[in-house]
Design an enzyme around this catalytic site. Structure first.
Site, PDB file in Angstrom:
ATOM      1  N   GLU A   7       0.815  -1.229   0.000  1.00  0.00           N
ATOM      2  CA  GLU A   7       0.000   0.000   0.000  1.00  0.00           C
ATOM      3  C   GLU A   7       0.843   1.271   0.000  1.00  0.00           C
ATOM      4  O   GLU A   7       0.452   2.284  -0.560  1.00  0.00           O
ATOM      5  CB  GLU A   7      -0.936  -0.006   1.212  1.00  0.00           C
ATOM      6  CG  GLU A   7      -2.045   1.018   1.122  1.00  0.00           C
ATOM      7  CD  GLU A   7      -3.210   0.670   2.030  1.00  0.00           C
ATOM      8  OE1 GLU A   7      -3.774   1.591   2.616  1.00  0.00           O
ATOM      9  OE2 GLU A   7      -3.558  -0.532   2.135  1.00  0.00           O
ATOM     10  N   ASP A 102      -3.083  -3.410   2.845  1.00  0.00           N
ATOM     11  CA  ASP A 102      -3.787  -3.667   4.105  1.00  0.00           C
ATOM     12  C   ASP A 102      -5.065  -4.450   3.819  1.00  0.00           C
ATOM     13  O   ASP A 102      -5.768  -4.188   2.833  1.00  0.00           O
ATOM     14  CB  ASP A 102      -4.151  -2.346   4.794  1.00  0.00           C
ATOM     15  CG  ASP A 102      -2.920  -1.591   5.282  1.00  0.00           C
ATOM     16  OD1 ASP A 102      -1.852  -2.210   5.385  1.00  0.00           O
ATOM     17  OD2 ASP A 102      -3.048  -0.383   5.549  1.00  0.00           O
ATOM     18  N   TYR A 307      -2.332  -4.691  13.204  1.00  0.00           N
ATOM     19  CA  TYR A 307      -3.140  -3.784  12.392  1.00  0.00           C
ATOM     20  C   TYR A 307      -4.188  -3.076  13.263  1.00  0.00           C
ATOM     21  O   TYR A 307      -4.964  -3.745  13.965  1.00  0.00           O
ATOM     22  CB  TYR A 307      -3.835  -4.569  11.273  1.00  0.00           C
ATOM     23  CG  TYR A 307      -4.460  -3.701  10.221  1.00  0.00           C
ATOM     24  CD1 TYR A 307      -3.703  -2.767   9.533  1.00  0.00           C
ATOM     25  CD2 TYR A 307      -5.810  -3.825   9.901  1.00  0.00           C
ATOM     26  CE1 TYR A 307      -4.269  -1.969   8.556  1.00  0.00           C
ATOM     27  CE2 TYR A 307      -6.385  -3.034   8.921  1.00  0.00           C
ATOM     28  CZ  TYR A 307      -5.608  -2.103   8.251  1.00  0.00           C
ATOM     29  OH  TYR A 307      -6.176  -1.309   7.289  1.00  0.00           O
TER      30      TYR A 307
END
Length: 728
Positions: A7, A102, A307
């Site tokens: 990302e 992600d 995360y």
């Protein structure tokens, strides 16, 4: 060649270090960093590299009616052309591509955007997906050894959100702004999530302003035969002073213990961190929602925590809790980790929400305080300690409660003492204060050492803190774990709120008031919540993206039917509210309103509505949004103001007249000092720079320190112009 797409560049570099070690070679393709080793290359995007928008012919507000945007065609545009070109060049030699963005709606959509660019250029290339929840070697190795197909349904849910939010935001923002003449940088923003959120704050502010404070009295007795303690009358509060005086007058010099209980209370450990729970905890130690998430994202990318965008409050069975603790056995948290590791069994707490995309937020590697900035360490420590707390036993408190009879009147007191620290040993945040209550016996006589009867006033409800707001949004179905903090930050950026906890400006109140009166569908969470549920169904493959987008367009057409029907009324409410937003107080010269006004040259100043009979004026800084606060100057009766510029820290300017007078005083002192010229603009002391800037740039003559009366007279706007279209 095997091409891996992440990302962001920092993620690409981190994953390359994990997969390639010292063998990593960095090159540039179209100015974009590429990390390679052998037959594998890793490149990072910059978030979304394409964006959805309306074609240029819809950009002219005076040509395209807001309602016409509802069914208008949209198009995709490159936002990072160099990255798109780099992807095409890299794919020439690629035989397979792994998307490693992600794993959530936005991340999957970003990955699918890269897929579309590459497959459009090279259709026969193979794609797969690496899903991970932490950027650590074990997790990255596991993810790349167990690659899965791209989740196009999940990406479609993210794309549906993009399309719906674009249309709702553009159409409603354009309608409201055109209705009240607030164009250019002064436009009034309206959004699908933003406006119901703002309505929560405005409605609360109305409750606060409508609250009428009333007096009440409480009666306290200080008692003891050695260790003193304070007991409160069982009535709690007296609204009738005569009754309170009567009770106080009858109280004697001794009291008798009529009830005494000692007990133990279990204090359960907290649940694991979901995004919402994390933001609430971070808010309690002084972090805004947006800042907490920004720091958490940085900690994740650097491999310190998992995360941070997750709804999960249950650790998965695959997570080896002892292995995580072992990481900390020798570090700065070693004392705590070793204590937990010594326990025979680890039974973590569980929240009500359990998902399979990501685990709750937890620390994935041990860090030193010197490894990061102070704010990062505070957030990291919060995550570490929360993880430890979820594995620890309950705390135990000894509680004591007593009732004392004084001349027939009952007084109650309670005390608590932490007897077994349990999880609170690891997680000191929000620790209740211990209250001492001595051991007593029923029938024991106590001396009444002091009687107090303070007068107090009822208090209005408090404003919602950011942590509480995020929780309310979750409960109401407003936004998602990934967007709620952004919605709050957007209110600051649009200058709809200021301060912390967020307080709505008069402009925000005017907008919400107009919509709640005549188009309350926009301010209620119902429609937004329904669309959020539908987007979940898209992700689950149970409904198509086009069906949900069409449903949202139908909703918006219903809303516009209401808006068009009540256009004149909405316009009137907005004009009245926005004009009031510019009134800072009364002119001490003539008693007319003092307002924020604009000169013909574009400058701004505080001018008297009694012009031309009254030419009083005060200068203002040339830039930033002026926000009138609730605080009023006792000397001049003017609202204190602050200057905000989007998300930056506001400049607390205070009373504009006090500010100006102080600058004038400094100027005269500087001019009178030996060796200083007695004419021209004086240089204020360094600490007074903001004061000087305000005075120097105010009024209608921007090159003059003090606004000249003739210039102010020329610059004063006509009254009818202000009433017709107040400026931002």
């Amino acid at each position: 060649m095997h091409l891996i797409i992440t990302e962001k560049n920092i993620t690409a570099k981190k994953i390359a270090q994990i997969l390639f070690g010292k063998g990593t070679k960095e090159t540039k393709v179209e100015g974009v960093s590429v990390y390679s080793s052998g037959d594998t290359s890793i490149v990072g995007l910059s978030g979304h590299i394409v964006n959805i928008d309306f074609p240029e012919q819809y950009n002219n507000w005076s040509v395209t009616a807001p309602k016409d945007l509802i069914r208008a065609e949209t198009e995709m545009r490159y936002t990072h052309k160099k990255i798109a070109t780099a992807l095409k060049k890299l794919s020439k030699d690629a035989t397979s591509v792994t998307i490693a963005t992600d794993y959530d709606r936005e991340g999957e959509l970003i990955g699918v955007e890269a897929y579309r660019i590459i497959s459009g250029f090279k259709p026969d290339i193979k794609f797969d997906r690496a899903k991970f929840s932490a950027i650590t070697k074990p997790e990255i190795d596991r993810a790349f050894s167990n690659r899965v197909p791209l989740d196009f349904n999940l990406a479609a849910a993210g794309e549906a959100r993009q399309k719906i939010d674009l249309v709702w935001g553009a159409a409603l923002t354009r309608y409201i702004s055109l209705t009240c003449g607030r164009l250019g940088k002064s436009f009034l923003s309206v959004g699908r999530v933003q406006t119901p959120l703002l309505a929560l704050l405005v409605d609360r502010e109305k409750e606060i302003k409508a609250f009428v404070s009333t007096p009440y009295w409480e009666i306290y007795a200080t008692l003891g035969n050695g260790t003193d303690f304070t007991a409160k009358h069982e009535c709690n509060r007296f609204e009738d002073k005569k009754k309170a005086d009567s009770v106080r007058a009858k109280l004697g010099s001794t009291g008798t213990v009529v009830e005494y209980k000692k007990d133990a209370r279990s204090d359960a450990a907290p649940i694991p961190f979901s995004t919402t729970e994390f933001i609430r905890a971070a808010s309690s130690i002084g972090f805004s929602a947006a800042n907490a998430m920004r720091i958490a994202e940085n900690l994740y990318v650097n491999g310190w925590i998992s995360y941070p965008r997750t709804d999960n409050t249950v650790y998965p069975s695959s997570l080896n809790l002892r292995d995580v603790l072992q990481n900390f056995a020798a570090g700065e948290f070693g004392e705590y980790a070793r204590k937990l590791l010594a326990m025979k069994t680890l039974v973590p707490t569980r929240g009500k929400k359990e998902t399979t995309d990501h685990p709750p937020i937890y620390p994935v590697s041990s860090a030193k305080k010197s490894d990061m900035a102070d704010d990062e360490w505070r957030v990291y420590e919060l995550v570490v300690r929360r993880f430890f707390a979820t594995l620890a036993p309950a705390a135990t408190w000894e509680t004591r409660n007593t009732t004392v009879d004084i001349s027939g009147e009952k007084f109650k007191a309670s005390g608590s003492k932490l007897t077994e620290a349990g999880w609170r040993y690891y997680y000191p945040y929000g620790m209740p204060k211990e209250e001492v209550l001595p051991a007593l016996e029923v029938g024991e006589t106590l001396k009444v050492k002091k009687i107090e009867m303070p007068e107090k006033m009822t208090q209005p409800p408090t404003r919602y803190g950011q942590g509480r707001l995020v929780k309310m949004m979750e409960d109401l179905g407003l936004g998602t774990k990934s967007t709620r903090h952004e919605a709050i930050q957007k209110l600051y950026a649009r200058n709809y709120v200021h301060g912390n906890p967020p307080q709505p400006t008069n402009t925000a109140i005017a907008v919400v008031d107009a919509l709640e009166r005549y188009a309350d569908l926009i301010t209620k969470p119902d429609m937004t919540s329904k669309l959020e549920q539908d987007m979940d169904l898209i992700a689950d493959g149970k409904i198509k993206e086009d069906a949900v987008v069409d449903e949202s367009q139908n909703m918006l057409e219903t809303i516009f039917g209401v808006l068009d029907k009540n256009h004149d009324e909405i316009r009137e409410v907005l004009f009245d509210g926005l004009r009031e937003d510019k009134i800072l107080g009364k002119c001490q010269t003539c008693g007319s309103d003092l307002m924020v006004r604009k000169s013909k040259k574009g400058g701004r100043f505080i001018g008297c509505t009694g012009y031309p009979n009254c030419t009083f004026s005060l200068p203002l800084p040339p830039s930033g949004t002026i926000v009138a606060t609730n605080k009023v100057c006792e000397r001049h009766g003017l609202s204190h103001i602050k200057i905000t510029t989007g998300g930056k820290k506001p400049w607390e300017l205070g009373c504009p007249q006090c500010n100006f007078e102080e600058w004038q005083k400094k100027k005269k002192e500087a001019a009178a000092a030996p060796g200083e010229a007695t004419t021209g603009t004086a240089t204020a002391p360094k600490k007074s720079a903001p004061k000087k800037v305000m005075a120097k740039t105010g009024g209608s003559d921007e090159n003059t320190a003090e606004p000249k009366k003739p210039a102010a007279r020329k610059a004063a706007p006509k009254k009818k112009v202000i009433e017709k279209a107040p400026e931002a």
